[in-house]
Design an enzyme around this catalytic site. Structure first.
Site, PDB file in Angstrom:
ATOM      1  N   ASN A   9       0.885  -1.171   0.000  1.00  0.00           N
ATOM      2  CA  ASN A   9       0.000   0.000   0.000  1.00  0.00           C
ATOM      3  C   ASN A   9       0.919   1.216   0.000  1.00  0.00           C
ATOM      4  O   ASN A   9       1.470   1.577   1.031  1.00  0.00           O
ATOM      5  CB  ASN A   9      -0.893  -0.012   1.249  1.00  0.00           C
ATOM      6  CG  ASN A   9      -1.667   1.293   1.404  1.00  0.00           C
ATOM      7  OD1 ASN A   9      -1.780   2.068   0.463  1.00  0.00           O
ATOM      8  ND2 ASN A   9      -2.203   1.524   2.595  1.00  0.00           N
ATOM      9  N   TRP A  10       1.063   1.807  -1.180  1.00  0.00           N
ATOM     10  CA  TRP A  10       2.017   2.923  -1.305  1.00  0.00           C
ATOM     11  C   TRP A  10       1.512   4.196  -0.643  1.00  0.00           C
ATOM     12  O   TRP A  10       2.262   5.156  -0.494  1.00  0.00           O
ATOM     13  CB  TRP A  10       2.305   3.211  -2.780  1.00  0.00           C
ATOM     14  CG  TRP A  10       3.110   2.160  -3.484  1.00  0.00           C
ATOM     15  CD1 TRP A  10       3.538   0.952  -2.985  1.00  0.00           C
ATOM     16  CD2 TRP A  10       3.607   2.228  -4.836  1.00  0.00           C
ATOM     17  NE1 TRP A  10       4.258   0.269  -3.936  1.00  0.00           N
ATOM     18  CE2 TRP A  10       4.312   1.026  -5.084  1.00  0.00           C
ATOM     19  CE3 TRP A  10       3.504   3.165  -5.860  1.00  0.00           C
ATOM     20  CZ2 TRP A  10       4.931   0.758  -6.318  1.00  0.00           C
ATOM     21  CZ3 TRP A  10       4.108   2.899  -7.082  1.00  0.00           C
ATOM     22  CH2 TRP A  10       4.823   1.707  -7.297  1.00  0.00           C
ATOM     23  N   LYS A  11       0.236   4.230  -0.279  1.00  0.00           N
ATOM     24  CA  LYS A  11      -0.369   5.458   0.262  1.00  0.00           C
ATOM     25  C   LYS A  11      -0.078   6.628  -0.690  1.00  0.00           C
ATOM     26  O   LYS A  11       0.005   6.426  -1.897  1.00  0.00           O
ATOM     27  CB  LYS A  11       0.136   5.734   1.690  1.00  0.00           C
ATOM     28  CG  LYS A  11       0.046   4.503   2.581  1.00  0.00           C
ATOM     29  CD  LYS A  11       0.150   4.842   4.033  1.00  0.00           C
ATOM     30  CE  LYS A  11       0.273   3.572   4.837  1.00  0.00           C
ATOM     31  NZ  LYS A  11      -0.016   3.746   6.241  1.00  0.00           N
ATOM     32  N   HIS A  94      -9.551   1.275   4.614  1.00  0.00           N
ATOM     33  CA  HIS A  94      -8.287   1.466   5.334  1.00  0.00           C
ATOM     34  C   HIS A  94      -8.540   2.399   6.519  1.00  0.00           C
ATOM     35  O   HIS A  94      -9.335   3.339   6.421  1.00  0.00           O
ATOM     36  CB  HIS A  94      -7.226   2.051   4.398  1.00  0.00           C
ATOM     37  CG  HIS A  94      -5.855   2.037   4.997  1.00  0.00           C
ATOM     38  ND1 HIS A  94      -5.447   2.975   5.911  1.00  0.00           N
ATOM     39  CD2 HIS A  94      -4.822   1.167   4.845  1.00  0.00           C
ATOM     40  CE1 HIS A  94      -4.202   2.690   6.288  1.00  0.00           C
ATOM     41  NE2 HIS A  94      -3.806   1.599   5.661  1.00  0.00           N
ATOM     42  N   GLU A  96      -6.972   4.795   7.668  1.00  0.00           N
ATOM     43  CA  GLU A  96      -6.752   6.221   7.395  1.00  0.00           C
ATOM     44  C   GLU A  96      -7.993   6.827   6.737  1.00  0.00           C
ATOM     45  O   GLU A  96      -8.340   7.975   6.984  1.00  0.00           O
ATOM     46  CB  GLU A  96      -5.486   6.400   6.536  1.00  0.00           C
ATOM     47  CG  GLU A  96      -4.241   6.148   7.366  1.00  0.00           C
ATOM     48  CD  GLU A  96      -3.034   5.689   6.592  1.00  0.00           C
ATOM     49  OE1 GLU A  96      -3.008   5.800   5.356  1.00  0.00           O
ATOM     50  OE2 GLU A  96      -2.085   5.187   7.246  1.00  0.00           O
ATOM     51  N   GLU A 166      -5.777  -5.041  10.342  1.00  0.00           N
ATOM     52  CA  GLU A 166      -4.778  -4.006  10.579  1.00  0.00           C
ATOM     53  C   GLU A 166      -5.081  -3.287  11.890  1.00  0.00           C
ATOM     54  O   GLU A 166      -5.896  -2.343  11.906  1.00  0.00           O
ATOM     55  CB  GLU A 166      -4.785  -2.992   9.436  1.00  0.00           C
ATOM     56  CG  GLU A 166      -4.433  -3.587   8.089  1.00  0.00           C
ATOM     57  CD  GLU A 166      -3.790  -2.550   7.177  1.00  0.00           C
ATOM     58  OE1 GLU A 166      -2.687  -2.797   6.697  1.00  0.00           O
ATOM     59  OE2 GLU A 166      -4.391  -1.477   6.980  1.00  0.00           O
ATOM     60  N   GLY A 172       2.020   2.201  10.688  1.00  0.00           N
ATOM     61  CA  GLY A 172       2.936   3.326  10.531  1.00  0.00           C
ATOM     62  C   GLY A 172       3.600   3.759  11.822  1.00  0.00           C
ATOM     63  O   GLY A 172       4.211   4.828  11.885  1.00  0.00           O
ATOM     64  N   SER A 211       3.058  -2.253  10.391  1.00  0.00           N
ATOM     65  CA  SER A 211       4.506  -2.278  10.620  1.00  0.00           C
ATOM     66  C   SER A 211       5.119  -3.651  10.359  1.00  0.00           C
ATOM     67  O   SER A 211       6.041  -4.076  11.062  1.00  0.00           O
ATOM     68  CB  SER A 211       4.845  -1.792  12.039  1.00  0.00           C
ATOM     69  OG  SER A 211       4.398  -0.449  12.206  1.00  0.00           O
ATOM     70  N   GLY A 232       2.703  -1.143   4.310  1.00  0.00           N
ATOM     71  CA  GLY A 232       2.787   0.281   4.030  1.00  0.00           C
ATOM     72  C   GLY A 232       4.225   0.711   3.812  1.00  0.00           C
ATOM     73  O   GLY A 232       4.788   0.552   2.728  1.00  0.00           O
ATOM     74  N   GLY A 233       4.835   1.243   4.844  1.00  0.00           N
ATOM     75  CA  GLY A 233       6.172   1.819   4.730  1.00  0.00           C
ATOM     76  C   GLY A 233       7.191   0.906   4.068  1.00  0.00           C
ATOM     77  O   GLY A 233       7.976   1.344   3.200  1.00  0.00           O
TER      78      GLY A 233
HETATM   79  C1  PEP Z   1      -0.934   0.155   5.933  1.00  0.00           C
HETATM   80  O1  PEP Z   1      -0.995   1.346   5.689  1.00  0.00           O
HETATM   81  O2  PEP Z   1      -1.813  -0.601   5.472  1.00  0.00           O
HETATM   82  C2  PEP Z   1       0.168  -0.340   6.741  1.00  0.00           C
HETATM   83  C3  PEP Z   1       0.109  -1.568   7.189  1.00  0.00           C
HETATM   84  O3  PEP Z   1       1.192   0.545   6.979  1.00  0.00           O
HETATM   85  P1  PEP Z   1       2.594   0.197   7.701  1.00  0.00           P
HETATM   86  O4  PEP Z   1       3.100  -1.089   7.108  1.00  0.00           O
HETATM   87  O5  PEP Z   1       3.492   1.377   7.360  1.00  0.00           O
HETATM   88  O6  PEP Z   1       2.315   0.083   9.151  1.00  0.00           O
END
Ligand code: PEP
Length: 248
Positions: A9-11, A94, A96, A166, A172, A211, A232-233
């Protein structure tokens, strides 16, 4: 036997140049990956990603869509538009989007339905906040989020969907759920679906997100009910993302 699915998930990250380098790096290492892999990218880059990944082992998708099919909805993007760019997946719900853009369980269910109506596979995100975990209502929150979708589309729709657990407090933040904490919620989700349809439950891919990185992926993905990751990251670094894909 469920296949593992690792999805990035590049956001709201990337540029034409950065995406080119990232995708080239991932493609170069895909030979050693047996899991299914996808990247969910910002809308403006779908054409670039389609051109780069067509014919490869990597699928792609978006991070949001409109619940509407077409019309006067300025700024929105429909499921059929995503199909035009050969998207396979779209993330819905998501945390966010739920927290920052106020998306309700019902709206998320409408988006999920719109995705499936167009033949896209929704990646349905569910998960509790830290307050909710500390208040011991994790299962109630996840059940409520799942129930909104099941009420609208039926349990059988989950045969054409992916669920991503999640925990919001892990997204994040660098704080990951322990494998035991994650496995417990994944098992709860599967048991909940099993009560309605055992076959759908056994086939349901339930990703963990929060994470996940190279250093914790093997242990998380080794849990019996964790069928992949939503990343994500760590999805923005080719070597890190590949290391997670190889763990799957
Ligand atoms: C996400 O945004 O779906 C996510 C899991 O982010 P991260 O891996 O950065 O926690």
């Amino acid at each position: 036997m469920r296949r593992k699915l690792v999805a990035g998930n590049w956001k709201m990250h990337g540029s034409l140049a950065e995406n080119e380098a990232l995708l080239s790096g991932i493609l170069a290492g895909m030979g050693s990956v047996t899991a299914d892999v996808a990247v969910c990218v910002p809308f403006p880059y779908l054409a670039q990603v389609q051109a780069k990944l067509t014919g490869s082992a990597i699928a792609w998708g978006a991070q949001n869509l409109s619940q509407q099919a077409k019309g006067a909805f300025t700024g929105e993007v429909s499921a059929n538009m995503l199909k035009d760019f050969a998207c396979a997946y779209v993330i819905v719900g998501h945390s966010e989007r739920r927290a920052i853009y106020g998306e309700s369980d019902e709206l998320v269910a409408e988006k999920y339905a719109a995705a499936q109506a167009a033949g896209l596979t929704p990646i349905l995100c569910v998960g509790e906040t830290l307050n909710e975990r500390e208040g011991c209502i994790t299962e109630a929150v996840v059940a409520r989020q799942m129930d909104a979708v099941i009420a609208k589309c039926g349990v059988s729709s989950l045969a054409r969907a992916v669920v991503a657990y999640e925990p919001v407090w892990a997204i994040g933040t660098g704080v990951t759920a322990t494998p035991d904490q994650a496995q417990a919620v994944h098992a709860f989700i599967r048991a909940k679906v099993r009560e309605l349809d055992a076959v759908v439950a056994e086939g349901l891919v339930i990703q963990y997100g929060g994470s996940m990185k190279a250093g914790n992926a093997v242990e998380l993905l080794g849990q019996p009910d964790i069928d992949g990751g939503l990343i994500g990251g760590a999805a923005l670094n080719a070597e890190e993302f590949l290391a997670i894909c190889r763990a799957g």
